[in-house]
Scaffold this active site. Structure first.
Site, PDB file in Angstrom:
ATOM      1  N   ASP A 328       0.871  -1.140   0.000  1.00 14.50           N
ATOM      2  CA  ASP A 328       0.000   0.000   0.000  1.00 14.50           C
ATOM      3  C   ASP A 328       0.930   1.217   0.000  1.00 14.50           C
ATOM      4  OD1 ASP A 328      -2.459   1.343   0.320  1.00 14.50           O
ATOM      5  OD2 ASP A 328      -1.974   1.664   2.431  1.00 14.50           O
ATOM      6  N   ASP A 521      -1.005  -0.361   6.099  1.00 16.45           N
ATOM      7  CA  ASP A 521      -0.979   0.283   7.409  1.00 16.45           C
ATOM      8  C   ASP A 521      -2.239  -0.015   8.212  1.00 16.45           C
ATOM      9  OD1 ASP A 521      -2.761   1.737   5.978  1.00 16.45           O
ATOM     10  OD2 ASP A 521      -1.825   3.683   6.304  1.00 16.45           O
ATOM     11  N   ASP A 525      -7.276  -0.935   4.505  1.00 14.90           N
ATOM     12  CA  ASP A 525      -6.837  -2.105   3.756  1.00 14.90           C
ATOM     13  C   ASP A 525      -6.906  -3.403   4.552  1.00 14.90           C
ATOM     14  OD1 ASP A 525      -4.674  -1.526   5.322  1.00 14.90           O
ATOM     15  OD2 ASP A 525      -3.469  -0.745   3.677  1.00 14.90           O
TER      16      ASP A 525
HETATM   17  P1  ADP Z   1      -3.768   4.725  -0.230  1.00 15.11           P
HETATM   18  O1  ADP Z   1      -4.153   3.633  -1.167  1.00 15.11           O
HETATM   19  O2  ADP Z   1      -2.640   5.543  -0.818  1.00 15.11           O
HETATM   20  O3  ADP Z   1      -3.452   4.263   1.144  1.00 15.11           O
HETATM   21  P2  ADP Z   1      -6.517   5.523   0.376  1.00 15.11           P
HETATM   22  O4  ADP Z   1      -7.194   4.390  -0.293  1.00 15.11           O
HETATM   23  O5  ADP Z   1      -6.552   5.576   1.857  1.00 15.11           O
HETATM   24  O6  ADP Z   1      -5.022   5.741  -0.140  1.00 15.11           O
HETATM   25  O7  ADP Z   1      -7.137   6.874  -0.175  1.00 15.11           O
HETATM   26  C1  ADP Z   1      -7.130   7.147  -1.560  1.00 15.11           C
HETATM   27  C2  ADP Z   1      -7.501   8.575  -1.874  1.00 15.11           C
HETATM   28  O8  ADP Z   1      -8.828   8.829  -1.418  1.00 15.11           O
HETATM   29  C3  ADP Z   1      -6.643   9.601  -1.191  1.00 15.11           C
HETATM   30  O9  ADP Z   1      -5.480   9.872  -1.935  1.00 15.11           O
HETATM   31  C4  ADP Z   1      -7.586  10.794  -1.135  1.00 15.11           C
HETATM   32  O10 ADP Z   1      -7.588  11.465  -2.363  1.00 15.11           O
HETATM   33  C5  ADP Z   1      -8.935  10.158  -0.934  1.00 15.11           C
HETATM   34  N1  ADP Z   1      -9.342  10.112   0.478  1.00 15.11           N
HETATM   35  C6  ADP Z   1      -9.486   9.016   1.230  1.00 15.11           C
HETATM   36  N2  ADP Z   1      -9.876   9.324   2.477  1.00 15.11           N
HETATM   37  C7  ADP Z   1      -9.946  10.671   2.526  1.00 15.11           C
HETATM   38  C8  ADP Z   1     -10.271  11.632   3.556  1.00 15.11           C
HETATM   39  N3  ADP Z   1     -10.590  11.246   4.805  1.00 15.11           N
HETATM   40  N4  ADP Z   1     -10.245  12.932   3.227  1.00 15.11           N
HETATM   41  C9  ADP Z   1      -9.918  13.330   1.993  1.00 15.11           C
HETATM   42  N5  ADP Z   1      -9.596  12.486   0.995  1.00 15.11           N
HETATM   43  C10 ADP Z   1      -9.616  11.181   1.238  1.00 15.11           C
HETATM   44 MG    MG Z   2      -3.700   3.382   3.089  1.00 17.19          MG
END
Ligand code: ADP
Ligand code: MG
Length: 628
Positions: A328, A521, A525
């Site tokens: 991730d 993390d 996920d």
């Molecule tokens: P990653 O796969 O990098 O861990 P996430 O799946 O957690 O990322 O989130 C993907 C995208 O969704 C983030 O880059 C952001 O654009 C958006 N996002 C997710 N949660 C939030 C939040 N609480 N506030 C704003 N944007 C969010």
């Molecule tokens: Mg993440």
């Protein structure tokens, strides 16, 4: 040494001394027999009782049974033949007990080693009562109490610093002695050692829910999850021991009968019964039965010393076969601590945009949310926020001061039907809609963890052929990170469900070429952690979601530890296989020699105890993992 071990040692020594004494005592017939029974029973009475109990419960085919039959048989043979040579039978029992003693000593020692090396269990917590410090059992401290941790003491319970500044030593948790500075408002986890100043801490958890308790539970329960090799051994022993007993019976009966009936020669019962008894002693499977679980136990202990928690020996086994690692991005390869680089197209006045963003995000635990709240910097009045919804991988929506506010990525704006202005700056773009209209965006950027690049290289050096990054972030930001780290494949714009699908595809594609590990993390996920062959979570020093969903937890969030965990598991599995091959090999050779009448009972017991001691010493090597 424990009491039981001491008394066992005393019995062994007493029996040995008696045996030597009797050797120089002229006695014959029944007197001789009775005299020799004294050392025999002294050293072996518990084995005989165990064997009798086994026969009574119809679970008789165990090691005690083998030893009892072999030694009683040898004594009977000595009486029957009139030789009066009881020494051999007694020596067999004596050496068997030496082996047992050594084994319980080694197991006890390695268990104690592990708990000492992971010396994190706090004995007490200090509470201030009427101006006095009182030591109480950490179990009795209620959540929300204030505890005092003096320099040199362990933090007993997770909490937040109320007063004081200090440096914490986290090495017991992470295996790395990186001191961490803390001050008022910082979270602290139990198990760290307070190095310099006095800290007053408001506890946020019960002792039972605190990091220390969770870690200790994990390590203590880890050995109950059996690996395939251990399963193999217990199944093996279940089939093997009875098979050996019947083989011995056949060896005692068939050749003499054949000689008598077919060849018409004297049967030679004595010779063949003796060979059968020798065969029984040789075939005792103790080295295998003890050294395999001990190897895994030591491997798990060694890993936890290095800051890698492995939840069971089965995971150690899987880890050793990993050929694909899927990461991730946010919080795993990057720090998950975003900085605000700019606010563009702001349609609201002053700080309003950031304020609305922080308020709308007030219930989220996503790293983006925490970073926005940090950038806003002011206390948040939660009464101004209502109707909070968080859509994983998209963003959040809420009502702030009664006005609808949406915060998230382009996908989120699309699904709400709000037109947005794309941004050309590098980083993650957080778009905002206020009262149904586009209100601008915040550009934030994350930093790559200092060891991420080296971690990917270390994995490749360790033979992991395929590295993949999955992220919910947009492709531009994702591509940059992957290129910088040298990761082979990137998939971006994924929702949590999309990550599961992708991992399933990768599992399909990689079938038969080794196992797939997913490293995350624990935020968003958890399903992926569960779906991969093995889920590795960044422990974030106590993040509950991660510790629960994952099979392996990296205590200090350092991606370097992934390669280290794989190396530790390989070393441990290597030791397991060495022991299996060595023990079975020596057994087979001795069995063959015994059946041919070349090996006598003396050789048999030496081979058995010798193999066991070497196998146990080899097993303990798994505990030492510093240099890997
Ligand atoms: P990653 O796969 O990098 O861990 P996430 O799946 O957690 O990322 O989130 C993907 C995208 O969704 C983030 O880059 C952001 O654009 C958006 N996002 C997710 N949660 C939030 C939040 N609480 N506030 C704003 N944007 C969010
Ligand atoms: Mg993440």
């Amino acid at each position: 040494m424990r009491k039981k071990q001491k008394s066992m040692l005393a019995r062994i020594l007493a029996a040995a001394a008696l045996l030597v004494l009797l050797h120089f005592t002229p006695a014959d017939g029944w007197i001789r027999f009775v005299l020799y029974m004294v050392p025999y029973l002294t050293v072996g009475y518990d084995i005989l009782l165990k064997a009798a109990k086994g026969v009574k419960n119809r679970q008789m085919f165990d090691e005690s049974f083998l030893m009892a039959v072999a030694t009683i048989g040898a004594i009977a043979l000595a009486v029957y033949s009139g030789s009066g040579d009881y020494t051999e039978a007694i020596a067999v029992m004596l050496f068997y007990q030496v082996g047992e003693w050594f084994q319980s000593y080694a197991v006890g020692k390695s268990r104690r080693n592990i708990s000492e090396l992971m010396d994190i269990r706090p004995d007490y917590a200090n509470i201030e009562r009427d101006g006095q410090l009182v030591q109480v059992d950490p179990d009795e401290v209620e959540t929300g109490s204030v505890i005092v941790v003096q320099p040199g003491e362990k933090v007993p319970i997770d909490g937040v610093v109320l007063e004081g500044d200090s440096t914490l030593n986290t090495s017991a948790l992470t295996g790395e002695s990186l001191p961490r500075d803390v001050g008022a408002g910082d979270e602290v986890v139990s198990g760290c050692i307070n190095m310099s100043g006095l800290l007053k801490i408001r506890t946020t958890k019960d002792f039972g829910e605190s990091t220390v308790s969770k870690i200790l539970d994990l390590v203590e329960n880890a050995s109950s999850r059996k690996s395939k090799s251990e399963d193999f051994i217990s199944k093996f022993a279940r089939v093997y021991t009875p098979a050996v007993c019947y083989a011995a019976l056949a060896l005692a009966l068939l050749p003499p009968l054949a000689r008598m009936l077919v060849l018409g020669q004297p049967a030679g019962w004595g010779t063949w019964i003796y060979r059968a008894l020798t065969f029984l002693v040789i075939s005792c499977p103790c080295a295998l039965v003890i050294s395999i679980p001990l190897s895994f136990f030591a491997g798990i202990g060694g890993a936890s010393k290095a800051g890698v928690l492995v939840k069971g020996s089965n995971y150690l086994e899987t880890l050793s076969k990993v050929r694909t690692v899927v990461f991730d991005k946010t919080g795993t390869l990057t720090q998950g601590v975003f900085e605000v680089n700019g606010i563009h197209h702001n349609r609201l006045e002053g700080e309003k945009l950031l304020e609305y963003a922080a308020l709308a995000e007030s219930a989220s635990s996503h790293p983006i949310s925490r970073s926005i709240q940090r950038a806003y910097g002011k206390p948040i009045d939660r009464t101004r926020v209502a109707d909070i919804r968080e859509i994983s991988g998209n963003g959040v929506a809420a009502r702030v001061d009664g006005i609808p506010v949406a915060v998230g990525n382009g996908k989120w704006m699309d699904s709400l039907g709000i037109g947005y202005i794309p941004c050309h700056h590098a980083g993650t773009i957080i778009h905002m809609a206020v009262d149904g209209k586009y209100a601008g965006h915040i550009v934030i950027s994350d930093r790559i963890k200092p060891h991420s690049r080296a971690a990917v290289q270390a994995l490749k050096a360790a033979g992991v052929g395929r590295t993949v990054m999955l992220t919910g972030d947009e492709s531009r930001a994702a591509g940059q990170v992957a290129a910088e780290l040298g990761i082979d494949e990137v998939y971006s714009g994924l929702l949590p469900a999309g990550k599961v699908e992708k991992v399933e595809e990768l599992l399909q594609a990689g079938r038969g070429t080794g196992k797939l590990a997913f490293v995350g993390d624990g935020i968003n996920d958890a399903p992926v952690l569960g779906r991969a062959d093995i889920g590795i979570a960044m422990g974030a020093m106590g993040s509950d979601a991660a510790i629960e969903a994952a099979d392996v937890v990296l205590m200090d969030d350092d991606p370097m530890k992934i390669a280290k965990a794989i190396k530790i598991s390989r070393k441990c599995l290597g030791i397991v296989y060495q022991n299996i091959v060595f023990a079975i090999g020596v057994k087979l050779i001795c069995l063959a020699l015994g059946a041919l009448g070349i090996a006598n009972m003396w050789l048999a017991i030496f081979a058995d105890v010798g193999v066991m001691i070497l196998a146990v010493l080899n097993a303990i090597r798994a505990l030492f993992v510093r240099e890997l």
